[in-house]
Every structure is written in C-alpha cells, then in structure tokens.
Scaffold this active site. Structure first.
Site, PDB file in Angstrom:
ATOM      1  CD  GLU A 180     -13.489 -11.229  -4.075  1.00  0.00           C
ATOM      2  OE1 GLU A 180     -13.936 -10.136  -3.689  1.00  0.00           O
ATOM      3  OE2 GLU A 180     -14.156 -12.050  -4.717  1.00  0.00           O
ATOM      4  CG  ASP A 232     -16.678  -7.661  -2.784  1.00  0.00           C
ATOM      5  OD1 ASP A 232     -15.944  -8.286  -2.004  1.00  0.00           O
ATOM      6  OD2 ASP A 232     -16.333  -6.602  -3.330  1.00  0.00           O
ATOM      7  N   GLY A 239     -15.941 -13.151   1.661  1.00  0.00           N
ATOM      8  CA  GLY A 239     -16.185 -11.859   1.020  1.00  0.00           C
ATOM      9  C   GLY A 239     -15.888 -11.885  -0.459  1.00  0.00           C
ATOM     10  CB  SER A 271      -8.959  -2.471   7.567  1.00  0.00           C
ATOM     11  OG  SER A 271      -8.058  -3.008   6.628  1.00  0.00           O
ATOM     12  CE  LYS A 288      -4.428  -1.384   0.449  1.00  0.00           C
ATOM     13  NZ  LYS A 288      -5.545  -0.913  -0.384  1.00  0.00           N
ATOM     14  CB  SER A 295      -0.756  -7.975  -0.251  1.00  0.00           C
ATOM     15  OG  SER A 295      -1.440  -8.748   0.723  1.00  0.00           O
TER      16      SER A 295
END
Length: 320
Positions: free
Chosen positions: A205, A211, A209, A79, A54, A305
């Site tokens: 995922e 989605d 979750g 988060s 990130k 990640s």
C-alpha cells in the site's frame, strides 16, 4: 455469511476473458536482478487493454451479467482504471455505462473513460461518498452496480494476471502486488495458492493509506480518510469484506511504500526497462527493494498494475 471466490472462479474468468483481454508479457531486467540478488518477473499489466489489470475484472463482471442486466446498463465508481475497464467492457458487450469519478482524477483517465462511451458523473473524493452515489444511481436507473474490488467476478478476473504469470514462469517464492481495495491482491493470492502453494504473497500500500495493513493487524476493516498520495489507484478508504477475508487468510504480510520510493521505481522502469508504469504500479518493486536481503536467490513475481499516468504529471514527478 459471505461466499468467497475460489480458484475455480479465476479459471472461469480466464476462459471468459480469453481472446478479449491481452495476455500481457512477463518482463525481466538483469539490472533489477543484480540490484536485488534475485530473479524478478514483472507481469506487465501496464500493457493490458486500457492500460491496467482492471480490464480483467471489469470485463469478467460485465460478461457475467444476464442479457437483461447488460441491456439495462451498469454503474461503477473509480479513480480511473476500474472506470476505464468497465466503460470499455460495457462498450464491447453493448451495455450502457455510467461511471462515478473524482473531479481530480487524472485527466487522461477521465478522457479515456468518456472516449469509451460512458457517461461520467464527477464528485469530490474528499467530501462525498462515491459508494453512496453509485448505489443511488443504481437504484434510480436500474443499473447493475460493479464495485471496483469487493465483487466476486471482479476479484476472480484480477486473479487471471497471476495465473498467467505462474503458468508462464513456474513456481514463485514471493509475489508482490499493489493493494487499494484488495481486488488484485485477493485474486492474485487465490491463483498463487493454487499454482505455487509455497509462494509468500505480499500486498503493498502507499505509506499514506495503510488501511489494509491496519485492518489485518487489528482484526477488523479499518476506515481511513482519503490518503494523499501520488498512487491514485490506491487512494481507497477501506477494503471490502470479501477482500479482507481472503487477505487475512492468504497474505504473508502487507508493506507500505512512500511516494519518493514510487518515483524512484517509475524512473527505473522508464530509463532502464523503457516502459511507463503509473505510481500505483510501482508499489511492488518499491516493497521488494525494502526487503531485498530476504529475496536473495529467490524467484520473485511483481505485478505492474497499470500505466495510466498523465504524461505532464509523469514528467513532473521524474523532474524531466
């Protein structure tokens, strides 16, 4: 019509973060290769500044603001990993930062975000809307809003990890990366398509979750309740319009992994490769193991990640 980022944006981001973000190592494991019958290349973003990929997108986004915008400050919601990324980037670039974080975010992530000098605003992720809170703070205080994934500069910055990976190890047959809001997988797909056109890009995922998987299957952005999973970095309720468009165009498929599979992968990384990888960062390996028959003899990239997991929680999950 939205303007999607391109590989040229990834290249510009790479120039912008050069000398600031770490060029993280690519790790290999004979044990993992033997288990899957493939050549695996792990991009160790758990060793990135603030412990996750990130930082790439966060720094690129803050650095792309005008001097006046940086002086006014930034606001982000996350988060934890995007929170720390924007907080650290803002500190390095002299910008005030306000970060909206869930009250149950890992304590280490909240502490690190505050440690970088950011003001932390807590909310309940199960009853409150973080996007609404971020938008309100942006309007009230005149802050530039930097969302965690649905942002051209964020997506471009995240793509630099896979740009580095392929430039170092050469073309790949498969690439696995976690999916929360889709910033990492979208940027990764842009880099993979430019540098290794035949690479099959697979997003992963948490099982609770899915989605993004449902969104691609149904041809629309699906909204879900906040999933209950140990992969806190992927507890998003929906993907963005930018990330949806790129994922729909570029991904071979999206898979899911159960929490138990993530714990198994965490244990492997800790015991055999001597690295700490947070649950979200284990999604790629978990999915690769599911389809190992397809991977035999292939060159496979896996993005780890992040490594931001509370050590007490880490020990509990591994039964230490």
């Amino acid at each position: 019509m939205v303007t999607l980022p391109t590989y040229a944006d990834v290249e510009a981001a790479a120039a912008r973060i050069a000398g600031v973000a770490h060029k993280t190592p690519v790790l290999t494991s004979r044990t993992a290769d033997d288990a899957l019958g493939a050549s695996l290349f792990f991009k160790a973003e758990n060793l990135q500044r603030m412990g996750a990929f990130k930082f790439r997108g966060g720094y690129n986004a803050v650095a792309s603001l005008s001097p006046a915008q940086r002086k006014a400050g930034v606001v982000a919601y996350s988060s934890g990993n995007h929170a720390q990324a924007v907080a650290l980037a803002a500190k390095l670039l002299g910008a005030p930062a306000v970060i909206v974080m869930p009250h149950d975010a890992p304590a280490a992530k909240v502490a690190a975000t505050r440690g970088y000098g950011a003001e932390v605003v807590l909310y309940d992720r199960y009853t409150e809307d973080r996007e609404a809170i971020g938008a309100r703070l942006s309007a009230e205080r005149g802050l530039a809003l930097i969302p965690p994934y649905n942002h051209v500069d964020v997506i471009a910055g995240q793509g630099t990890a896979v740009k580095e990976l392929i430039e170092e190890v050469g073309p790949l047959d498969y690439l696995f990366a976690p999916v929360g809001g889709g910033g990492l997988i979208s940027g990764s797909a842009l880099a993979a398509r430019a540098l290794s056109p035949d690479c099959r890009v697979i997003g992963v995922e948490p099982e609770a979750g899915n989605d993004a998987q449902r969104s691609l299957a149904e041809g629309r952005i699906v909204h879900i309740d906040t999933p209950k999973t140990i992969a806190d970095g992927a507890q998003t309720q929906h993907i963005g319009d930018l990330t949806y468009a790129i994922m729909k165009r570029e991904l071979a498929e999206i898979r899911t992994a159960a929490d138990a599979e993530l714990v198994e992968a965490m244990g492997f990384f800790a015991t055999r490769m001597k690295i700490v990888v947070e649950p979200t960062g284990c999604l790629g390996l978990a999915a690769a193991k599911q389809i190992k028959d397809r991977l035999k003899g292939k060159r496979v990239g896996i993005v780890l990640s992040g490594g931001n997991v509370d050590m007490k929680r880490f020990s509990e999950l591994l039964g230490a």
